[in-house]
Design an enzyme around this catalytic site. Structure first.
Site, PDB file in Angstrom:
ATOM      1  N   ASP A 252     -23.310  15.265 -33.207  1.00  0.00           N
ATOM      2  CA  ASP A 252     -24.718  15.666 -33.354  1.00  0.00           C
ATOM      3  C   ASP A 252     -24.954  17.064 -32.773  1.00  0.00           C
ATOM      4  O   ASP A 252     -25.937  17.298 -32.067  1.00  0.00           O
ATOM      5  CB  ASP A 252     -25.672  14.651 -32.713  1.00  0.00           C
ATOM      6  CG  ASP A 252     -27.112  14.824 -33.219  1.00  0.00           C
ATOM      7  OD1 ASP A 252     -27.292  15.459 -34.275  1.00  0.00           O
ATOM      8  OD2 ASP A 252     -28.045  14.349 -32.530  1.00  0.00           O
TER       9      ASP A 252
ATOM     10  N   HIS B 239     -28.821  16.835 -36.576  1.00  0.00           N
ATOM     11  CA  HIS B 239     -29.899  16.221 -37.346  1.00  0.00           C
ATOM     12  C   HIS B 239     -31.119  17.127 -37.487  1.00  0.00           C
ATOM     13  O   HIS B 239     -31.977  16.875 -38.336  1.00  0.00           O
ATOM     14  CB  HIS B 239     -30.295  14.861 -36.749  1.00  0.00           C
ATOM     15  CG  HIS B 239     -31.015  14.929 -35.439  1.00  0.00           C
ATOM     16  ND1 HIS B 239     -30.383  14.799 -34.231  1.00  0.00           N
ATOM     17  CD2 HIS B 239     -32.332  15.092 -35.154  1.00  0.00           C
ATOM     18  CE1 HIS B 239     -31.271  14.860 -33.247  1.00  0.00           C
ATOM     19  NE2 HIS B 239     -32.468  15.040 -33.789  1.00  0.00           N
TER      20      HIS B 239
ATOM     21  N   SER C  68     -35.587  17.763 -30.016  1.00  0.00           N
ATOM     22  CA  SER C  68     -34.170  17.702 -30.358  1.00  0.00           C
ATOM     23  C   SER C  68     -33.566  19.092 -30.490  1.00  0.00           C
ATOM     24  O   SER C  68     -34.127  19.969 -31.154  1.00  0.00           O
ATOM     25  CB  SER C  68     -33.978  16.946 -31.675  1.00  0.00           C
ATOM     26  OG  SER C  68     -34.286  15.591 -31.524  1.00  0.00           O
TER      27      SER C  68
END
Length: 521
Positions: A279, A246, A362
């Site tokens: 992910d 992402h 992230s």
């Protein structure tokens, strides 16, 4: 001692008889009074395939306020006694000298015949008698007369003491004035001492110093101008950087991607491969430097609850931020997404940490106390979330962060570097994604009208049927469909697993060999 008294003669002892000790009451004391107050899912999903849309506050009291007792005005009463009333026909006695440090004041006229004179209006006493002396305004007790000869000797000695004190005080003042250049004096640690400070291996400072040069801040910008910031870390010497899917999603299909090191070096990069379900993504630096140092990879299977963790990232764009915490849970089933209408969920059996992780962290590394990577920071649960992990906009950390175990991420990254596509393990059956505590139920019908149990697939060969409820995979308890998917994806195709399931109220156990599915479609 003040030099104001230097050279002043001490008057002889008074010749008048002593005055009776009786005195008027002291003035009222000042009072100190504190102030205060009185008191995600459709009917089913293939367990091995990419899923679809996933008191009143206590009353506080102000701090007590203290009323300062008013200071006494300078008056002839302050700091000195009163001379005795002269007897008829006797010579008035000399007043006592002023207290050192106070200027002589003219006497205050009181009512005729009154003795001692009344204190000035409003003159306070020491609060609760502190100070060890009589209250201001108390009468003065005349000392008894002493022989003149002895009094003269005492006076001479006292004068000598005053002179000596004056000389000492004057000398000290002169030296202080000559040494005062008007500047403040501070003490600084020597450079040699600072250079000798060493951080032992295993300290947070030492681990951070070694790991930071191998982390990057990633900026992704789409062809439409949308974008965001995330983190990544050096995976190998060839210039591959591992991060979250992402993080780079905006740069897919013609977008722009850059990676910036802590020393300011900035490189263009391109996406080598990405796995939406895991992910995980891998990007490669264009014209990478020759001095890349990949971060060492640990073994996430050996992590224990309570182990120390160190997270590195760019929370809210603040690059090279280091936070710490512990592993607060393992094998936490997490389904995360960005909350958009077109977003598909990612599933993981995550490492949970209370190290502060925020948007921008992230893709960054989660390290153990030795500096080895044990996970990739991927999702958070925040107070602003509307029920889904990773949703809720730019809400901050509440101590619930989730990382993809590095053992799983390493396998995925190697597949992406090798083929550009992810490979997922599967059992060949669709399960319900509804929240439940009973397990993962195989649905009656699969996605898009397909069979719920794939013909000749792993589940079919093991005898599983629609309506069966899977409660365990090996030793891991399965309480829902997303939990089963996350657990399956921690394995590789070809792994043998033991499935425990219920059918008609009876529990059964069966072994099966996981199949494989390539790509996210």
């Amino acid at each position: 001692m003040s030099t104001e008294n230097e050279g002043n003669a001490v008057p002889p002892a008074p010749s008048a008889p002593p005055v009776p000790v009786a005195s008027p009451d002291a003035s009222p004391q000042a009072h100190t009074t504190p102030e205060g107050t009185d008191g995600p899912a459709g009917p089913g999903h293939q367990a091995d395939q990419q899923p679809g849309q996933p008191a009143p506050a206590p009353r506080t009291h102000p701090a007590p306020q203290t009323h300062q007792a008013p200071q006494a005005p300078q008056s002839p009463h302050a700091g000195q006694g009163y001379p005795a009333a002269p007897a008829p026909g006797a010579e008035p006695t000399a007043p006592l000298p002023p207290v050192p440090g106070t200027a002589p004041q003219p006497p205050v006229a009181g009512p005729e015949g009154a003795w001692p004179p009344p204190p000035p209006p409003g003159t306070p006493t020491y609060a609760d008698g502190a100070g060890g002396g009589a209250a201001w305004g108390a009468s003065y007790q005349q000392p008894a007369p002493k022989p003149k000869g002895r009094g003269g000797l005492l006076a001479a000695v006292l004068v000598a003491a005053l002179v000596a004190g004056g000389l000492g005080g004057g000398l000290g003042y002169t030296l202080a004035r000559n040494n005062d250049n008007g500047s403040s004096t501070t003490v600084s640690a020597s450079d040699n001492g600072a250079a000798q400070v060493k951080r032992a291996p295993g300290t947070i400072a030492n681990v951070a110093a070694k790991a930071l040069p191998s982390t990057v801040t990633i900026e992704a910008e789409g062809s439409n101008g949308d974008g965001g910031t995330g983190t990544g870390f050096v995976f190998d010497k060839q210039g591959h950087i591992i991060t979250n899917n992402h993080v780079v999603a905006d740069a897919l299909d013609g977008g722009k991607l850059t990676a910036t090191f802590p020393d300011g070096r900035k490189y263009d990069a391109e996406v080598v491969g990405h796995a939406q379900g895991y992910d995980v993504a891998v990007v490669k630096l264009k014209n990478p430097p020759s001095d890349l140092n990949p971060l060492p990879l640990g073994d996430s299977d050996k992590v224990a609850v309570g182990d120390e963790t160190i997270a590195i990232g760019a929370p809210f764009g603040l690059s090279n931020t280091v936070t710490t915490g512990i592993i607060s849970a393992k094998n936490r089933p997490v389904a995360s997404s960005d909350g958009s209408a077109t977003s598909k969920a990612s599933y993981m059996s995550a490492l949970q940490t209370d190290a502060s992780i925020n948007p921008g962290n992230s893709g960054g590394p989660l390290l153990d106390a030795s500096g080895a990577v044990i996970g990739i920071n991927s999702a958070i649960q925040s107070s602003g979330s509307s029920g889904g992990f990773g949703s809720g906009g730019q809400s901050g950390s509440i101590g619930l962060g989730f990382a993809i175990p590095i053992n799983q991420a390493k396998y995925v990254a190697q597949q992406l570097i090798k083929t550009g596509k992810p490979v997922y393990a599967k059992i060949g059956a669709s399960v319900s994604l509804e929240d439940s505590t009973g397990g993962a139920k195989i649905t009656d019908q699969g996605a898009d009208g397909a069979a719920a149990v794939e013909a000749n697939g792993p589940a079919a060969r093991a005898g599983l049927k629609p309506g069966d409820v899977i409660t365990k995979l090996d030793d891991s308890v399965i309480d829902s469909g997303p939990t089963l998917i996350g657990e399956i994806w921690t394995h590789k195709p070809g792994d043998k697993v033991t499935i425990t399931y219920k059918r008609g109220g009876q529990e059964h156990t069966v072994q099966l060999t996981l199949g494989a599915r390539a790509g996210d479609s």
